[in-house]
Scaffold this motif. Structure first.
Motif, PDB file in Angstrom:
ATOM      1  N   THR A  63      36.190 -56.214  49.752  1.00 18.77           N
ATOM      2  CA  THR A  63      37.512 -56.759  49.510  1.00 18.77           C
ATOM      3  C   THR A  63      38.956 -55.909  50.428  1.00 18.77           C
ATOM      4  N   ASN A  64      38.482 -54.158  50.564  1.00 18.42           N
ATOM      5  CA  ASN A  64      39.096 -53.561  50.854  1.00 18.42           C
ATOM      6  C   ASN A  64      39.237 -54.113  52.243  1.00 18.42           C
ATOM      7  N   TRP A  73      29.143 -49.861  46.442  1.00 19.50           N
ATOM      8  CA  TRP A  73      29.263 -50.065  45.780  1.00 19.50           C
ATOM      9  C   TRP A  73      29.035 -51.363  45.634  1.00 19.50           C
ATOM     10  N   ARG A  91      33.952 -44.902  47.223  1.00 22.74           N
ATOM     11  CA  ARG A  91      34.491 -43.274  46.649  1.00 22.74           C
ATOM     12  C   ARG A  91      33.252 -42.024  47.532  1.00 22.74           C
ATOM     13  N   GLY A 123      40.898 -50.660  45.276  1.00 18.56           N
ATOM     14  CA  GLY A 123      39.846 -52.301  45.023  1.00 18.56           C
ATOM     15  C   GLY A 123      39.545 -51.284  44.101  1.00 18.56           C
ATOM     16  N   ILE A 124      39.740 -52.194  42.631  1.00 22.67           N
ATOM     17  CA  ILE A 124      38.570 -52.362  41.912  1.00 22.67           C
ATOM     18  C   ILE A 124      37.167 -52.940  42.039  1.00 22.67           C
ATOM     19  N   GLY A 125      36.122 -52.107  41.247  1.00 19.29           N
ATOM     20  CA  GLY A 125      34.424 -52.727  40.607  1.00 19.29           C
ATOM     21  C   GLY A 125      34.561 -52.753  39.475  1.00 19.29           C
ATOM     22  N   TYR A 165      35.140 -58.222  41.913  1.00 16.17           N
ATOM     23  CA  TYR A 165      35.070 -57.064  42.744  1.00 16.17           C
ATOM     24  C   TYR A 165      37.174 -57.412  43.339  1.00 16.17           C
ATOM     25  N   VAL A 166      37.683 -56.764  43.108  1.00 13.63           N
ATOM     26  CA  VAL A 166      39.025 -57.106  43.662  1.00 13.63           C
ATOM     27  C   VAL A 166      40.111 -56.533  44.447  1.00 13.63           C
ATOM     28  N   SER A 167      40.631 -56.275  45.157  1.00 13.30           N
ATOM     29  CA  SER A 167      42.207 -54.884  46.000  1.00 13.30           C
ATOM     30  C   SER A 167      43.522 -56.157  45.845  1.00 13.30           C
ATOM     31  N   LEU A 192      38.705 -47.559  44.095  1.00 17.39           N
ATOM     32  CA  LEU A 192      38.990 -46.653  45.694  1.00 17.39           C
ATOM     33  C   LEU A 192      40.229 -46.994  46.933  1.00 17.39           C
ATOM     34  N   ALA A 235      29.021 -55.356  52.248  1.00 14.84           N
ATOM     35  CA  ALA A 235      29.167 -53.961  52.264  1.00 14.84           C
ATOM     36  C   ALA A 235      30.749 -52.862  51.742  1.00 14.84           C
ATOM     37  N   GLY A 236      30.540 -53.612  50.759  1.00 16.89           N
ATOM     38  CA  GLY A 236      31.434 -52.691  49.558  1.00 16.89           C
ATOM     39  C   GLY A 236      31.220 -51.406  48.879  1.00 16.89           C
ATOM     40  N   ASP A 294      37.866 -43.055  36.835  1.00 16.34           N
ATOM     41  CA  ASP A 294      35.949 -43.763  36.659  1.00 16.34           C
ATOM     42  C   ASP A 294      36.935 -43.680  35.523  1.00 16.34           C
TER      43      ASP A 294
HETATM   44  C1  BTN Z   1      33.647 -45.592  43.624  1.00 19.82           C
HETATM   45  O1  BTN Z   1      34.021 -45.323  42.106  1.00 19.82           O
HETATM   46  O2  BTN Z   1      32.882 -44.628  43.858  1.00 19.82           O
HETATM   47  C2  BTN Z   1      34.914 -46.937  43.720  1.00 19.82           C
HETATM   48  C3  BTN Z   1      34.155 -48.480  43.833  1.00 19.82           C
HETATM   49  C4  BTN Z   1      35.481 -49.199  44.525  1.00 19.82           C
HETATM   50  C5  BTN Z   1      34.529 -50.538  44.432  1.00 19.82           C
HETATM   51  C6  BTN Z   1      35.250 -51.696  44.914  1.00 19.82           C
HETATM   52  S1  BTN Z   1      34.676 -53.016  44.506  1.00 19.82           S
HETATM   53  C7  BTN Z   1      35.940 -54.078  45.012  1.00 19.82           C
HETATM   54  C8  BTN Z   1      36.752 -53.178  46.507  1.00 19.82           C
HETATM   55  N1  BTN Z   1      36.261 -53.201  47.535  1.00 19.82           N
HETATM   56  C9  BTN Z   1      35.394 -51.997  48.201  1.00 19.82           C
HETATM   57  O3  BTN Z   1      34.629 -52.612  49.247  1.00 19.82           O
HETATM   58  N2  BTN Z   1      34.872 -51.090  47.167  1.00 19.82           N
HETATM   59  C10 BTN Z   1      36.578 -51.987  46.275  1.00 19.82           C
END
Ligand code: BTN
Length: 333
Positions: free
Chosen positions: A93-94, A127, A122, A208-210, A136-138, A192, A118-119, A180
Protein backbone atom coordinates in the motif's frame (compact mmCIF):
# COMPACT_ATOMS: atom_id res chain seq x y z
CA UNK A 1 -30.48 0.81 -14.35
CA UNK A 2 -29.01 -1.13 -11.42
CA UNK A 3 -25.38 -1.91 -10.63
CA UNK A 4 -23.69 -4.53 -8.44
CA UNK A 5 -23.08 -1.82 -5.81
CA UNK A 6 -26.85 -1.26 -5.54
CA UNK A 7 -27.44 -4.94 -4.77
CA UNK A 8 -24.54 -4.82 -2.31
CA UNK A 9 -26.08 -1.81 -0.58
CA UNK A 10 -29.42 -3.57 -0.05
CA UNK A 11 -27.73 -6.78 1.09
CA UNK A 12 -25.40 -4.87 3.46
CA UNK A 13 -28.31 -2.89 4.94
CA UNK A 14 -29.84 -6.27 5.82
CA UNK A 15 -26.54 -7.95 6.68
CA UNK A 16 -26.98 -11.54 7.71
CA UNK A 17 -30.72 -11.59 6.93
CA UNK A 18 -32.30 -13.28 3.93
CA UNK A 19 -33.98 -11.05 1.34
CA UNK A 20 -36.32 -12.65 -1.13
CA UNK A 21 -35.71 -12.19 -4.83
CA UNK A 22 -39.02 -10.35 -5.10
CA UNK A 23 -37.96 -7.87 -2.39
CA UNK A 24 -34.63 -7.28 -4.14
CA UNK A 25 -36.37 -6.76 -7.48
CA UNK A 26 -38.76 -4.28 -5.90
CA UNK A 27 -36.17 -2.24 -4.10
CA UNK A 28 -33.90 -2.11 -7.17
CA UNK A 29 -36.74 -1.77 -9.67
CA UNK A 30 -35.06 -4.50 -11.69
CA UNK A 31 -36.10 -7.83 -13.20
CA UNK A 32 -35.30 -11.17 -11.53
CA UNK A 33 -32.85 -11.90 -14.34
CA UNK A 34 -30.96 -8.65 -13.75
CA UNK A 35 -30.84 -9.34 -10.00
CA UNK A 36 -29.38 -12.80 -10.62
CA UNK A 37 -26.74 -11.35 -12.98
CA UNK A 38 -25.77 -8.64 -10.49
CA UNK A 39 -25.51 -11.14 -7.62
CA UNK A 40 -23.27 -13.29 -9.82
CA UNK A 41 -20.97 -10.31 -10.46
CA UNK A 42 -20.70 -9.76 -6.69
CA UNK A 43 -19.96 -13.43 -6.06
CA UNK A 44 -17.30 -13.42 -8.77
CA UNK A 45 -15.72 -10.35 -7.18
CA UNK A 46 -15.31 -12.30 -3.95
CA UNK A 47 -18.39 -11.23 -1.97
CA UNK A 48 -19.90 -14.17 -0.17
CA UNK A 49 -23.54 -13.90 -1.20
CA UNK A 50 -25.56 -17.00 -0.39
CA UNK A 51 -28.57 -17.85 -2.53
CA UNK A 52 -31.42 -20.25 -1.81
CA UNK A 53 -34.45 -20.67 -4.09
CA UNK A 54 -36.93 -20.55 -1.17
CA UNK A 55 -35.34 -17.78 0.88
CA UNK A 56 -33.58 -15.49 -1.60
CA UNK A 57 -30.17 -13.95 -0.93
CA UNK A 58 -28.04 -12.93 2.00
CA UNK A 59 -24.60 -11.41 2.45
CA UNK A 60 -22.28 -13.36 4.71
CA UNK A 61 -20.46 -10.99 7.03
CA UNK A 62 -16.87 -10.81 5.84
CA UNK A 63 -15.49 -7.73 7.54
CA UNK A 64 -13.90 -6.55 4.31
CA UNK A 65 -12.35 -3.08 4.27
CA UNK A 66 -14.26 -1.98 1.17
CA UNK A 67 -15.26 1.69 0.88
CA UNK A 68 -18.91 0.60 1.20
CA UNK A 69 -18.14 -0.98 4.58
CA UNK A 70 -15.75 1.63 5.96
CA UNK A 71 -16.93 5.06 4.85
CA UNK A 72 -20.49 5.07 6.27
CA UNK A 73 -19.21 4.85 9.86
CA UNK A 74 -16.17 7.06 9.30
CA UNK A 75 -16.14 10.17 11.50
CA UNK A 76 -13.18 11.93 9.85
CA UNK A 77 -13.51 15.20 7.98
CA UNK A 78 -10.82 14.54 5.39
CA UNK A 79 -8.94 11.26 5.86
CA UNK A 80 -10.42 8.56 3.62
CA UNK A 81 -13.42 10.73 2.75
CA UNK A 82 -12.56 11.88 -0.76
CA UNK A 83 -10.01 9.37 -1.94
CA UNK A 84 -10.18 5.85 -0.55
CA UNK A 85 -8.35 3.28 -2.65
CA UNK A 86 -9.20 -0.32 -1.87
CA UNK A 87 -7.38 -3.40 -3.16
CA UNK A 88 -8.06 -7.07 -2.57
CA UNK A 89 -4.35 -7.67 -3.19
CA UNK A 90 -1.45 -5.33 -3.86
CA UNK A 91 2.34 -5.45 -3.61
CA UNK A 92 2.49 -2.71 -0.97
CA UNK A 93 0.00 0.00 0.00
CA UNK A 94 2.98 2.33 0.55
CA UNK A 95 4.12 1.78 -3.04
CA UNK A 96 0.65 2.64 -4.33
CA UNK A 97 0.29 5.67 -2.07
CA UNK A 98 3.71 6.95 -3.22
CA UNK A 99 2.53 6.67 -6.84
CA UNK A 100 -0.73 8.46 -6.04
CA UNK A 101 1.08 11.20 -4.12
CA UNK A 102 3.45 11.70 -7.10
CA UNK A 103 0.35 12.04 -9.31
CA UNK A 104 -0.88 14.82 -7.02
CA UNK A 105 -3.47 13.09 -4.85
CA UNK A 106 -4.25 15.23 -1.80
CA UNK A 107 -3.51 14.90 1.87
CA UNK A 108 -5.80 12.39 3.53
CA UNK A 109 -5.80 9.97 0.58
CA UNK A 110 -6.03 6.46 1.99
CA UNK A 111 -4.86 3.20 0.40
CA UNK A 112 -6.03 -0.07 1.95
CA UNK A 113 -5.47 -3.69 0.95
CA UNK A 114 -6.77 -7.03 2.22
CA UNK A 115 -3.33 -8.54 1.63
CA UNK A 116 0.10 -7.41 0.44
CA UNK A 117 2.40 -9.58 -1.66
CA UNK A 118 5.46 -7.44 -0.86
CA UNK A 119 4.57 -5.55 2.32
CA UNK A 120 7.57 -3.50 3.41
CA UNK A 121 8.86 -2.91 6.92
CA UNK A 122 11.56 -0.55 8.15
CA UNK A 123 15.23 -1.23 7.40
CA UNK A 124 14.48 -3.31 4.31
CA UNK A 125 12.48 -5.91 6.22
CA UNK A 126 9.23 -7.35 4.95
CA UNK A 127 5.85 -7.05 6.66
CA UNK A 128 3.78 -10.18 7.14
CA UNK A 129 0.45 -9.37 5.45
CA UNK A 130 -1.93 -12.37 5.29
CA UNK A 131 -5.38 -11.83 3.76
CA UNK A 132 -8.11 -10.34 5.97
CA UNK A 133 -6.29 -10.84 9.26
CA UNK A 134 -4.61 -7.49 9.55
CA UNK A 135 -4.98 -3.92 8.41
CA UNK A 136 -2.52 -2.65 5.82
CA UNK A 137 -3.13 1.04 5.27
CA UNK A 138 -1.17 3.97 3.92
CA UNK A 139 -2.05 7.66 4.19
CA UNK A 140 -0.70 10.63 2.21
CA UNK A 141 0.36 13.67 4.25
CA UNK A 142 1.42 17.04 2.81
CA UNK A 143 2.54 18.91 5.93
CA UNK A 144 4.10 22.36 5.77
CA UNK A 145 6.80 21.44 8.26
CA UNK A 146 10.54 21.99 8.23
CA UNK A 147 12.45 18.73 7.74
CA UNK A 148 13.74 18.79 11.31
CA UNK A 149 10.14 18.48 12.56
CA UNK A 150 9.35 15.26 10.65
CA UNK A 151 9.98 13.13 13.78
CA UNK A 152 7.06 14.98 15.35
CA UNK A 153 4.82 13.30 12.78
CA UNK A 154 6.28 9.98 13.87
CA UNK A 155 5.06 10.62 17.39
CA UNK A 156 1.65 11.69 16.05
CA UNK A 157 1.28 8.33 14.33
CA UNK A 158 2.54 6.33 17.31
CA UNK A 159 0.13 8.10 19.66
CA UNK A 160 -2.81 7.68 17.25
CA UNK A 161 -2.24 3.95 16.82
CA UNK A 162 -1.69 3.31 20.53
CA UNK A 163 -4.73 5.32 21.59
CA UNK A 164 -6.91 3.53 19.04
CA UNK A 165 -6.09 0.28 20.83
CA UNK A 166 -6.33 1.86 24.25
CA UNK A 167 -9.62 3.74 23.90
CA UNK A 168 -11.54 1.37 21.64
CA UNK A 169 -10.33 -1.96 22.99
CA UNK A 170 -8.95 -1.14 26.48
CA UNK A 171 -5.63 -2.70 25.50
CA UNK A 172 -2.43 -1.52 27.23
CA UNK A 173 -0.73 -0.44 24.00
CA UNK A 174 2.65 1.29 24.35
CA UNK A 175 4.98 3.06 21.93
CA UNK A 176 8.50 1.76 21.51
CA UNK A 177 10.30 4.81 20.12
CA UNK A 178 10.09 5.84 17.37
CA UNK A 179 6.77 4.19 16.53
CA UNK A 180 6.51 0.46 17.02
CA UNK A 181 3.39 -0.36 18.98
CA UNK A 182 3.67 -3.06 21.62
CA UNK A 183 1.21 -4.79 23.93
CA UNK A 184 2.85 -6.55 26.84
CA UNK A 185 6.18 -6.18 24.99
CA UNK A 186 4.92 -7.92 21.87
CA UNK A 187 4.62 -6.02 18.61
CA UNK A 188 1.06 -5.44 17.43
CA UNK A 189 1.74 -2.71 14.85
CA UNK A 190 4.55 -1.20 12.82
CA UNK A 191 4.83 2.09 10.95
CA UNK A 192 6.82 2.92 7.84
CA UNK A 193 6.95 6.62 6.89
CA UNK A 194 8.58 7.67 3.63
CA UNK A 195 9.39 11.32 3.04
CA UNK A 196 9.70 12.80 -0.45
CA UNK A 197 11.32 16.24 -0.67
CA UNK A 198 11.28 18.85 -3.42
CA UNK A 199 12.97 22.22 -3.84
CA UNK A 200 10.62 23.75 -1.24
CA UNK A 201 11.26 21.11 1.43
CA UNK A 202 8.79 18.32 2.18
CA UNK A 203 6.69 17.49 -0.86
CA UNK A 204 4.74 14.66 0.75
CA UNK A 205 5.02 11.90 3.31
CA UNK A 206 3.46 8.47 2.94
CA UNK A 207 2.86 6.70 6.22
CA UNK A 208 2.04 3.00 6.14
CA UNK A 209 0.66 1.20 9.16
CA UNK A 210 0.47 -2.55 9.58
CA UNK A 211 -1.78 -3.70 12.42
CA UNK A 212 -2.22 -7.30 13.50
CA UNK A 213 -5.92 -7.74 14.22
CA UNK A 214 -7.37 -11.25 13.95
CA UNK A 215 -4.13 -13.20 13.53
CA UNK A 216 -3.80 -16.44 15.51
CA UNK A 217 -0.38 -16.36 17.20
CA UNK A 218 0.67 -19.68 15.65
CA UNK A 219 0.28 -18.21 12.14
CA UNK A 220 3.10 -15.68 12.52
CA UNK A 221 6.41 -16.65 10.89
CA UNK A 222 9.04 -17.88 13.35
CA UNK A 223 11.75 -15.56 12.13
CA UNK A 224 10.23 -12.23 13.24
CA UNK A 225 12.77 -10.15 15.15
CA UNK A 226 10.22 -8.98 17.69
CA UNK A 227 7.72 -11.32 19.32
CA UNK A 228 4.39 -10.54 17.60
CA UNK A 229 0.86 -10.30 18.90
CA UNK A 230 -2.56 -9.38 17.55
CA UNK A 231 -5.68 -7.77 19.00
CA UNK A 232 -7.41 -11.16 18.84
CA UNK A 233 -4.58 -12.86 20.72
CA UNK A 234 -4.78 -10.23 23.46
CA UNK A 235 -8.58 -10.12 23.76
CA UNK A 236 -9.37 -13.72 22.88
CA UNK A 237 -12.15 -12.61 20.55
CA UNK A 238 -12.18 -11.56 16.91
CA UNK A 239 -12.79 -7.87 16.38
CA UNK A 240 -14.19 -5.90 13.48
CA UNK A 241 -11.35 -4.70 11.26
CA UNK A 242 -13.76 -2.16 9.78
CA UNK A 243 -14.24 -0.62 13.21
CA UNK A 244 -10.50 -0.62 13.96
CA UNK A 245 -9.78 1.16 10.68
CA UNK A 246 -12.52 3.74 11.26
CA UNK A 247 -11.19 4.47 14.74
CA UNK A 248 -7.57 4.54 13.55
CA UNK A 249 -8.30 7.07 10.79
CA UNK A 250 -10.23 9.23 13.27
CA UNK A 251 -7.38 9.27 15.81
CA UNK A 252 -4.80 9.87 13.06
CA UNK A 253 -6.70 12.84 11.70
CA UNK A 254 -7.35 14.36 15.15
CA UNK A 255 -3.73 14.06 16.27
CA UNK A 256 -2.40 15.29 12.90
CA UNK A 257 -4.56 18.43 13.00
CA UNK A 258 -3.49 18.96 16.60
CA UNK A 259 0.11 19.03 15.29
CA UNK A 260 -0.75 21.43 12.45
CA UNK A 261 -2.58 23.69 14.88
CA UNK A 262 0.65 24.05 16.87
CA UNK A 263 -0.15 21.89 19.89
CA UNK A 264 2.77 19.48 19.66
CA UNK A 265 3.07 19.64 23.43
CA UNK A 266 -0.24 17.83 23.91
CA UNK A 267 0.97 15.05 21.61
CA UNK A 268 4.37 14.92 23.29
CA UNK A 269 2.81 14.57 26.74
CA UNK A 270 0.59 11.71 25.58
CA UNK A 271 3.56 10.14 23.75
CA UNK A 272 5.61 10.19 26.96
CA UNK A 273 2.79 8.59 28.95
CA UNK A 274 2.48 5.87 26.32
CA UNK A 275 6.22 5.33 25.90
CA UNK A 276 7.57 1.93 26.83
CA UNK A 277 11.23 2.99 26.70
CA UNK A 278 11.38 6.01 29.03
CA UNK A 279 13.21 5.16 32.24
CA UNK A 280 14.58 1.93 30.77
CA UNK A 281 18.02 0.87 29.65
CA UNK A 282 18.27 0.79 25.87
CA UNK A 283 20.77 0.05 23.17
CA UNK A 284 20.81 2.57 20.36
CA UNK A 285 22.55 2.96 17.03
CA UNK A 286 25.52 5.31 16.76
CA UNK A 287 28.05 5.85 13.98
CA UNK A 288 30.42 3.61 15.96
CA UNK A 289 27.91 0.81 16.52
CA UNK A 290 25.54 0.09 19.38
CA UNK A 291 25.79 2.08 22.60
CA UNK A 292 23.95 1.61 25.90
CA UNK A 293 22.23 4.19 28.06
CA UNK A 294 19.07 5.06 29.90
CA UNK A 295 16.19 6.58 27.88
CA UNK A 296 15.33 9.69 29.88
CA UNK A 297 13.11 11.90 27.74
CA UNK A 298 11.66 12.74 24.33
CA UNK A 299 12.54 16.28 23.22
CA UNK A 300 10.55 18.98 21.42
CA UNK A 301 11.44 17.53 18.03
CA UNK A 302 10.32 14.04 18.96
CA UNK A 303 13.94 12.81 19.38
CA UNK A 304 14.85 10.36 22.13
CA UNK A 305 17.30 11.53 24.81
CA UNK A 306 19.54 8.85 26.26
CA UNK A 307 21.89 9.31 29.24
CA UNK A 308 25.13 7.32 29.14
CA UNK A 309 27.05 5.99 32.18
CA UNK A 310 29.01 9.23 32.52
CA UNK A 311 25.76 11.20 32.68
CA UNK A 312 26.15 12.68 29.21
CA UNK A 313 22.88 13.10 27.27
CA UNK A 314 22.80 11.82 23.68
CA UNK A 315 20.09 12.75 21.21
CA UNK A 316 18.93 9.76 19.18
CA UNK A 317 17.48 11.17 15.97
CA UNK A 318 16.83 8.07 13.91
CA UNK A 319 17.20 4.31 13.76
CA UNK A 320 15.88 1.97 16.40
CA UNK A 321 16.34 1.38 20.07
CA UNK A 322 16.51 -2.01 21.67
CA UNK A 323 15.29 -2.65 25.17
CA UNK A 324 17.92 -4.50 27.18
CA UNK A 325 16.24 -5.04 30.54
CA UNK A 326 14.95 -8.60 31.18
CA UNK A 327 11.87 -7.02 32.81
CA UNK A 328 10.87 -5.80 29.36
CA UNK A 329 10.35 -9.33 28.14
CA UNK A 330 13.58 -9.48 26.17
CA UNK A 331 12.42 -7.55 23.15
CA UNK A 332 14.76 -8.81 20.48
CA UNK A 333 14.36 -6.22 17.76
C1 BTN B 1 7.92 -1.96 10.59
O1 BTN B 1 7.58 -2.13 11.77
O2 BTN B 1 8.97 -2.44 10.15
C2 BTN B 1 7.02 -1.16 9.69
C3 BTN B 1 5.92 -1.99 9.08
C4 BTN B 1 5.01 -1.20 8.17
C5 BTN B 1 4.03 -2.09 7.45
C6 BTN B 1 2.99 -1.31 6.71
S1 BTN B 1 1.67 -2.33 6.15
C7 BTN B 1 1.03 -1.03 5.20
C8 BTN B 1 2.21 -0.32 4.58
N1 BTN B 1 2.60 -0.94 3.34
C9 BTN B 1 3.81 -1.47 3.41
O3 BTN B 1 4.40 -2.07 2.48
N2 BTN B 1 4.33 -1.29 4.64
C10 BTN B 1 3.43 -0.53 5.48
Amino acid sequence: MSFPKDVLQVLSDNQGRWITETELCESLKASAETVRDLVQVLQESGYQVESCPERGYRLVYQDLLTPEAVTPGLTTRVFGRRDYFYYREIDSTNNRALELAAEGYPEGTVVVAETQTAGRGRRGRSWYSPPRHGIYVSVIFRPQLPMREVPRLSLVIGVAVAETLETSFHLPARIKWPNDILINNRKVAGVLSEVVTGTQGIDYIVTGIGLNINNPLQDFPDDLRTAPTSIMAEMEITVSRVRVLQQLLMHLENRYYQLLEGDFNGILNKGKILSTVLGKEVEYDTRDGLAVGQAVDIDDNGFLLVKDKSGKIHTVTSGEVYLTSPTTGGEAD
